[in-house]
Design a protein around this motif. Structure first.
Motif, PDB file in Angstrom:
ATOM      1  N   LYS A  29       0.794  -1.231   0.000  1.00  0.00           N
ATOM      2  CA  LYS A  29       0.000   0.000   0.000  1.00  0.00           C
ATOM      3  C   LYS A  29       0.826   1.281   0.000  1.00  0.00           C
ATOM      4  CE  LYS A  29      -3.585  -2.666   0.361  1.00  0.00           C
ATOM      5  NZ  LYS A  29      -4.391  -2.937  -0.864  1.00  0.00           N
ATOM      6  N   ASP A  30       2.107   1.184   0.302  1.00  0.00           N
ATOM      7  CA  ASP A  30       2.921   2.379   0.483  1.00  0.00           C
ATOM      8  C   ASP A  30       3.163   3.108  -0.837  1.00  0.00           C
ATOM      9  OD1 ASP A  30       4.601   4.261   1.701  1.00  0.00           O
ATOM     10  OD2 ASP A  30       6.367   3.052   1.312  1.00  0.00           O
ATOM     11  N   LEU A  31       3.069   4.411  -0.786  1.00  0.00           N
ATOM     12  CA  LEU A  31       3.299   5.262  -1.951  1.00  0.00           C
ATOM     13  C   LEU A  31       4.690   5.032  -2.531  1.00  0.00           C
ATOM     14  CD1 LEU A  31       2.334   7.747  -3.682  1.00  0.00           C
ATOM     15  CD2 LEU A  31       3.434   9.183  -1.949  1.00  0.00           C
ATOM     16  N   GLU A  32       5.690   4.913  -1.670  1.00  0.00           N
ATOM     17  CA  GLU A  32       7.059   4.716  -2.131  1.00  0.00           C
ATOM     18  C   GLU A  32       7.192   3.400  -2.890  1.00  0.00           C
ATOM     19  OE1 GLU A  32      11.340   5.621  -0.213  1.00  0.00           O
ATOM     20  OE2 GLU A  32      10.195   4.099   0.877  1.00  0.00           O
ATOM     21  N   THR A  33       6.586   2.342  -2.381  1.00  0.00           N
ATOM     22  CA  THR A  33       6.652   1.038  -3.047  1.00  0.00           C
ATOM     23  C   THR A  33       5.988   1.084  -4.410  1.00  0.00           C
ATOM     24  OG1 THR A  33       6.578  -0.060  -0.884  1.00  0.00           O
ATOM     25  CG2 THR A  33       6.104  -1.411  -2.818  1.00  0.00           C
ATOM     26  N   GLN A  34       4.795   1.633  -4.459  1.00  0.00           N
ATOM     27  CA  GLN A  34       4.055   1.669  -5.713  1.00  0.00           C
ATOM     28  C   GLN A  34       4.760   2.546  -6.757  1.00  0.00           C
ATOM     29  OE1 GLN A  34       1.530  -0.169  -6.662  1.00  0.00           O
ATOM     30  NE2 GLN A  34       1.331  -1.218  -4.689  1.00  0.00           N
ATOM     31  N   ASN A  35       5.338   3.659  -6.318  1.00  0.00           N
ATOM     32  CA  ASN A  35       6.070   4.525  -7.245  1.00  0.00           C
ATOM     33  C   ASN A  35       7.320   3.836  -7.786  1.00  0.00           C
ATOM     34  OD1 ASN A  35       4.193   6.517  -6.884  1.00  0.00           O
ATOM     35  ND2 ASN A  35       5.506   7.884  -5.717  1.00  0.00           N
ATOM     36  N   PHE A  36       8.025   3.122  -6.910  1.00  0.00           N
ATOM     37  CA  PHE A  36       9.213   2.391  -7.351  1.00  0.00           C
ATOM     38  C   PHE A  36       8.837   1.331  -8.387  1.00  0.00           C
ATOM     39  CE2 PHE A  36      11.538  -1.648  -6.759  1.00  0.00           C
ATOM     40  CZ  PHE A  36      12.775  -1.272  -7.266  1.00  0.00           C
ATOM     41  N   TYR A  37       7.784   0.589  -8.115  1.00  0.00           N
ATOM     42  CA  TYR A  37       7.367  -0.471  -9.039  1.00  0.00           C
ATOM     43  C   TYR A  37       6.979   0.125 -10.397  1.00  0.00           C
ATOM     44  CZ  TYR A  37       5.109  -4.755 -10.669  1.00  0.00           C
ATOM     45  OH  TYR A  37       4.757  -5.873 -11.385  1.00  0.00           O
ATOM     46  N   ALA A  38       6.264   1.234 -10.372  1.00  0.00           N
ATOM     47  CA  ALA A  38       5.847   1.880 -11.626  1.00  0.00           C
ATOM     48  C   ALA A  38       7.052   2.394 -12.407  1.00  0.00           C
ATOM     49  CB  ALA A  38       4.879   3.020 -11.318  1.00  0.00           C
ATOM     50  N   ARG A  39       8.044   2.984 -11.698  1.00  0.00           N
ATOM     51  CA  ARG A  39       9.238   3.491 -12.384  1.00  0.00           C
ATOM     52  C   ARG A  39      10.041   2.348 -13.000  1.00  0.00           C
ATOM     53  NH1 ARG A  39       9.864   6.498  -7.648  1.00  0.00           N
ATOM     54  NH2 ARG A  39      11.798   5.412  -7.120  1.00  0.00           N
ATOM     55  N   MET A  40      10.152   1.245 -12.271  1.00  0.00           N
ATOM     56  CA  MET A  40      10.879   0.091 -12.807  1.00  0.00           C
ATOM     57  C   MET A  40      10.154  -0.498 -14.013  1.00  0.00           C
ATOM     58  SD  MET A  40      13.710  -0.341 -11.246  1.00  0.00           S
ATOM     59  CE  MET A  40      14.148  -2.004 -11.738  1.00  0.00           C
ATOM     60  N   LYS A  41       8.859  -0.545 -13.929  1.00  0.00           N
ATOM     61  CA  LYS A  41       8.066  -1.062 -15.049  1.00  0.00           C
ATOM     62  C   LYS A  41       8.268  -0.207 -16.295  1.00  0.00           C
ATOM     63  CE  LYS A  41       3.330  -2.654 -15.949  1.00  0.00           C
ATOM     64  NZ  LYS A  41       1.956  -2.757 -15.377  1.00  0.00           N
ATOM     65  N   ASP A  42       8.289   1.107 -16.079  1.00  0.00           N
ATOM     66  CA  ASP A  42       8.456   2.026 -17.202  1.00  0.00           C
ATOM     67  C   ASP A  42       9.879   1.981 -17.750  1.00  0.00           C
ATOM     68  OD1 ASP A  42       7.500   4.365 -18.839  1.00  0.00           O
ATOM     69  OD2 ASP A  42       9.121   5.350 -17.728  1.00  0.00           O
ATOM     70  N   SER A  43      10.874   1.964 -16.848  1.00  0.00           N
ATOM     71  CA  SER A  43      12.272   2.041 -17.298  1.00  0.00           C
ATOM     72  C   SER A  43      12.768   0.742 -17.922  1.00  0.00           C
ATOM     73  CB  SER A  43      13.187   2.434 -16.130  1.00  0.00           C
ATOM     74  OG  SER A  43      13.204   1.421 -15.143  1.00  0.00           O
ATOM     75  N   THR A  44      12.150  -0.394 -17.568  1.00  0.00           N
ATOM     76  CA  THR A  44      12.601  -1.685 -18.117  1.00  0.00           C
ATOM     77  C   THR A  44      11.684  -2.209 -19.218  1.00  0.00           C
ATOM     78  OG1 THR A  44      11.354  -3.037 -16.526  1.00  0.00           O
ATOM     79  CG2 THR A  44      13.559  -2.273 -15.858  1.00  0.00           C
ATOM     80  N   GLY A  45      10.655  -1.438 -19.560  1.00  0.00           N
ATOM     81  CA  GLY A  45       9.700  -1.930 -20.548  1.00  0.00           C
ATOM     82  C   GLY A  45       8.945  -3.149 -20.044  1.00  0.00           C
ATOM     83  N   ASN A  46       8.790  -3.206 -18.716  1.00  0.00           N
ATOM     84  CA  ASN A  46       8.081  -4.322 -18.073  1.00  0.00           C
ATOM     85  C   ASN A  46       8.765  -5.664 -18.363  1.00  0.00           C
ATOM     86  OD1 ASN A  46       6.088  -5.237 -16.328  1.00  0.00           O
ATOM     87  ND2 ASN A  46       4.615  -5.617 -17.972  1.00  0.00           N
ATOM     88  N   ASP A  47      10.085  -5.641 -18.440  1.00  0.00           N
ATOM     89  CA  ASP A  47      10.850  -6.864 -18.674  1.00  0.00           C
ATOM     90  C   ASP A  47      10.637  -7.840 -17.501  1.00  0.00           C
ATOM     91  OD1 ASP A  47      13.754  -8.242 -17.965  1.00  0.00           O
ATOM     92  OD2 ASP A  47      13.278  -8.250 -20.108  1.00  0.00           O
ATOM     93  N   PRO A  48      10.218  -9.073 -17.761  1.00  0.00           N
ATOM     94  CA  PRO A  48       9.883 -10.024 -16.686  1.00  0.00           C
ATOM     95  C   PRO A  48      11.037 -10.263 -15.708  1.00  0.00           C
ATOM     96  CG  PRO A  48       9.072 -10.836 -18.775  1.00  0.00           C
ATOM     97  CD  PRO A  48       9.917  -9.635 -19.092  1.00  0.00           C
ATOM     98  N   LYS A  49      12.245 -10.420 -16.209  1.00  0.00           N
ATOM     99  CA  LYS A  49      13.391 -10.663 -15.335  1.00  0.00           C
ATOM    100  C   LYS A  49      13.650  -9.459 -14.431  1.00  0.00           C
ATOM    101  CE  LYS A  49      18.281 -11.982 -15.403  1.00  0.00           C
ATOM    102  NZ  LYS A  49      19.437 -12.321 -16.266  1.00  0.00           N
ATOM    103  N   GLU A  50      13.615  -8.270 -15.015  1.00  0.00           N
ATOM    104  CA  GLU A  50      13.856  -7.055 -14.239  1.00  0.00           C
ATOM    105  C   GLU A  50      12.751  -6.826 -13.208  1.00  0.00           C
ATOM    106  OE1 GLU A  50      16.442  -5.213 -14.231  1.00  0.00           O
ATOM    107  OE2 GLU A  50      17.517  -5.812 -16.042  1.00  0.00           O
ATOM    108  N   MET A  51      11.518  -7.098 -13.579  1.00  0.00           N
ATOM    109  CA  MET A  51      10.406  -6.890 -12.658  1.00  0.00           C
ATOM    110  C   MET A  51      10.414  -7.928 -11.533  1.00  0.00           C
ATOM    111  SD  MET A  51       9.315  -4.121 -13.693  1.00  0.00           S
ATOM    112  CE  MET A  51       8.059  -3.984 -12.423  1.00  0.00           C
ATOM    113  N   ASN A  52      10.895  -9.122 -11.831  1.00  0.00           N
ATOM    114  CA  ASN A  52      11.039 -10.125 -10.782  1.00  0.00           C
ATOM    115  C   ASN A  52      12.087  -9.672  -9.766  1.00  0.00           C
ATOM    116  OD1 ASN A  52      10.418 -12.927  -9.780  1.00  0.00           O
ATOM    117  ND2 ASN A  52      12.617 -13.160 -10.121  1.00  0.00           N
ATOM    118  N   ALA A  53      13.176  -9.079 -10.271  1.00  0.00           N
ATOM    119  CA  ALA A  53      14.206  -8.545  -9.382  1.00  0.00           C
ATOM    120  C   ALA A  53      13.653  -7.378  -8.551  1.00  0.00           C
ATOM    121  CB  ALA A  53      15.416  -8.088 -10.192  1.00  0.00           C
ATOM    122  N   ALA A  54      12.819  -6.559  -9.175  1.00  0.00           N
ATOM    123  CA  ALA A  54      12.193  -5.450  -8.443  1.00  0.00           C
ATOM    124  C   ALA A  54      11.322  -5.969  -7.315  1.00  0.00           C
ATOM    125  CB  ALA A  54      11.378  -4.585  -9.399  1.00  0.00           C
ATOM    126  N   MET A  55      10.568  -7.032  -7.580  1.00  0.00           N
ATOM    127  CA  MET A  55       9.729  -7.613  -6.534  1.00  0.00           C
ATOM    128  C   MET A  55      10.571  -8.260  -5.439  1.00  0.00           C
ATOM    129  SD  MET A  55       6.574  -6.903  -6.715  1.00  0.00           S
ATOM    130  CE  MET A  55       6.184  -7.955  -5.313  1.00  0.00           C
TER     131      MET A  55
END
Length: 584
Positions: free
Chosen positions: A394-420
């Motif tokens: 629920k945290d704003l910081e978490t959601q913003n980080f996830y959105a930035r990573m999604k945008d900067s990596t083109g939602n690359d599955p490997k990168e998003m798994n690392a983000a999680m």
């Protein structure tokens, strides 16, 4: 100075106890648990923001300092809480959030209404920059704590306003004397007059803004916004402002406890300016060296490796620094802005979780400084399972980080798994899951649907269960707090000496009596005096032999306490075991 020997318990109101079934914790819920806190040995409750707020940043965006967020209760509830604590011989400190307000605060609503409004200068407004093509840009390249620019465009008045945090949290202009006086009246005196005993002061080194908003060095090529904390922390008038606030707004009320959140201040000499008794600014500050371990330097939630040597360095730095000075320090491993300490510094594996909880408890209760415990720490709460989807955070910081990573990596599955992976290890949300009181639905936190999902392990990890087990983390914490108070001159005030720093499994140190700190009483009871203790902590999942320093070998060594239940006879520590020995 009562606050030196105090044991402080931080309550995050949304997640502590819900009294009315709306799924959100509240002040009446906290009141219902005061006897539990008293029995644990708590002296001071630190209540995170309960003020009126739109809750963009979980209450750190305040729209009225003199009112309460309606789902949490009302001013009468706060009066009852203060009275209930004082009646039990306990005290209350509040979060003092005065670097910024909510954009819904009446002050900011006036400030943004027009350029000639009397409160326009209560916040930081600046003209835009224009490039050669005539495109509008913010005044500089600073990145806000939650991402994006620190500047937000205001269409109506055609200027940018400064916000170090979310756009909904505009920074106050402390250079304006009228603003400072209003802050003191509304946020400080109002609550001291109601009987509050002190404050944890949020972002205490950001009030004084730099004379010029120069660009930050480029540490992240390709990004428009750059890390700029060194440029906006510890500004030119910071110490003048703190001295004024303490002198004018706090001193008339007697001994007011103050503890500052002081991030991005690695220079020990600079910290001494904040907490030296001669300076009369703050009683103490939180040192984040340990809590910051593992956090990424560019992306906070992309972890970086560390080991026990780094933990020892972080803790030892401030244990040793206060020796021979007139400053005081704090001891903590968790708060509302950090993930759970068992997961980060020991082991949350089911077979090691309870041992790890006790190990960290033994470490914290034998270190010098005012001890701070975060809700749930006493029962060994840990990070949420890796399998939780990002939607549960629920945290704003978490959601913003996830959105930035999604945008900067083109939602690359490997990168998003690392983000999680990073979120599952470091996110602030881990400290904000509801308190686990019993094994009933929702862990006894609420009869309604909780605002945030309860940890999956609440049936195994809860207060009711541990109260019935003499060797549980909760009962061990209770015993340790009593033990610390019984020998407070040695553990709360004693001199720290570390041994075997390069050992990546064992943390070994002694506490030696500082004769200047010896007092004959601890509250109403006589203190028991011991002059030296050896603490041996095994931060590994294998057995390790206790390390005996040279200056202890000729002495008589007697076991005082162990994290293991029952009699301990060998000189070998089990996995995640800790012991205290008397050295005589």
């Amino acid at each position: 100075m009562w606050w030196k020997d105090a044991v402080v318990y931080q309550v995050y109101p949304a997640s502590f106890k819900d009294s009315d079934g709306d799924g959100l914790g509240d002040i009446p819920g906290l009141i219902s648990k005061l006897d539990y806190l008293k029995d644990l040995g708590i002296d001071v409750v630190w209540l995170s923001p309960m003020y009126k707020s739109p809750q963009v940043d979980m209450g750190y965006d305040i729209s009225d300092y003199e009112d309460i967020h309606a789902p949490f209760g009302c001013l009468a509830d706060m009066d009852e809480l203060t009275h209930g604590l004082h009646q039990r011989g306990m005290r209350l400190i509040l979060d003092l959030v005065i670097n910024h307000t909510s954009c819904q605060h009446a002050w900011f609503q006036e400030s943004r209404s027009s350029k000639d409004n009397p409160k326009r200068d209560w916040y930081i407004w600046r003209q835009p920059r224009y490039d050669a093509s005539g495109n509008r840009h913010p005044p500089n390249n600073w990145r806000a704590s939650f991402g994006g620019s620190v500047w937000e465009w205001d269409e109506k008045t055609q200027e940018y306003y400064l916000h170090y945090f979310a756009p909904e949290q505009p920074d106050l202009n402390w250079d304006n004397e009228e603003t400072r006086k209003a802050i003191y009246d509304s946020a400080v005196r109002f609550w001291l007059e109601k009987g509050v005993d002190g404050f944890r002061i949020d972002t205490v080194n950001k009030y004084s803004k730099p004379a010029e908003f120069v660009n930050a060095p480029v540490t992240e090529p390709g990004s428009a916004w750059q890390y700029a904390y060194p440029l906006f922390c510890n500004g030119p008038k910071m110490h003048d402002f703190l001295k004024e606030m303490v002198r004018d707004a706090m001193d008339p009320f007697g001994e007011v406890m103050t503890v500052g959140e002081l991030p991005c201040t690695p220079d020990a000499k600079e910290i001494l300016r904040y907490v030296s008794a001669r300076e009369r600014e703050l009683n103490m500050v939180f040192h984040f060296d340990m809590v910051y371990l593992g956090m990424g330097t560019v992306w906070k939630y992309i972890p970086e490796p560390f080991d026990l040597r780094d933990v020892k360095t972080a803790l030892g730095k401030w244990q040793r620094f206060i020796q021979g000075t007139d400053m005081w320090t704090t001891v903590f491993a968790e708060n509302h802005d950090s993930a759970r300490s068992i997961t980060r510094f020991a082991s949350d594996a089911p077979e090691h979780r309870e041992a790890s909880a006790k190990l960290l408890a033994l470490m914290l209760t034998t270190l010098t400084g005012t001890l701070f415990i975060y809700q749930g720490q006493e029962i060994g709460m840990v990070n949420v399972p890796r399998e939780w989807p990002v939607e549960e955070y629920k945290d704003l910081e978490t959601q913003n980080f996830y959105a930035r990573m999604k945008d900067s990596t083109g939602n690359d599955p490997k990168e998003m798994n690392a983000a999680m992976d990073g979120i599952a290890y470091l996110a602030r949300d881990h400290a904000r899951t509801p308190m686990q009181w019993d094994d009933s639905e929702n862990g006894g936190f609420s009869t309604g649907k909780p605002w945030m999902r309860v940890h999956d392990n609440y049936r195994e990890v809860n207060v009711q269960k541990q109260l019935g087990e003499h060797d549980s983390p909760l009962m061990f914490w209770k015993h340790l707090i009593s033990f610390r108070k019984q020998y407070h001159s040695l553990f709360t005030h004693g001199l720290f000496t570390e041994y075997g720093h390069d050992n990546t499994a064992l943390f070994t140190y002694t506490k030696t009596l500082d004769n200047c700190a010896v007092s004959s009483t601890n509250g109403e009871s006589m203190e028991t005096i011991e002059t030296k203790a050896l603490i041996s902590l095994n931060f590994s999942n294998s057995c390790k032999k206790v390390y005996l320093p040279e200056d202890c070998k000729a002495a008589t060594i007697e076991l005082a306490i162990s994290t293991k239940d029952g009699k301990v006879e060998s000189d070998t520590l089990g996995p995640y075991e800790g012991r205290v020995y008397w050295v005589r």
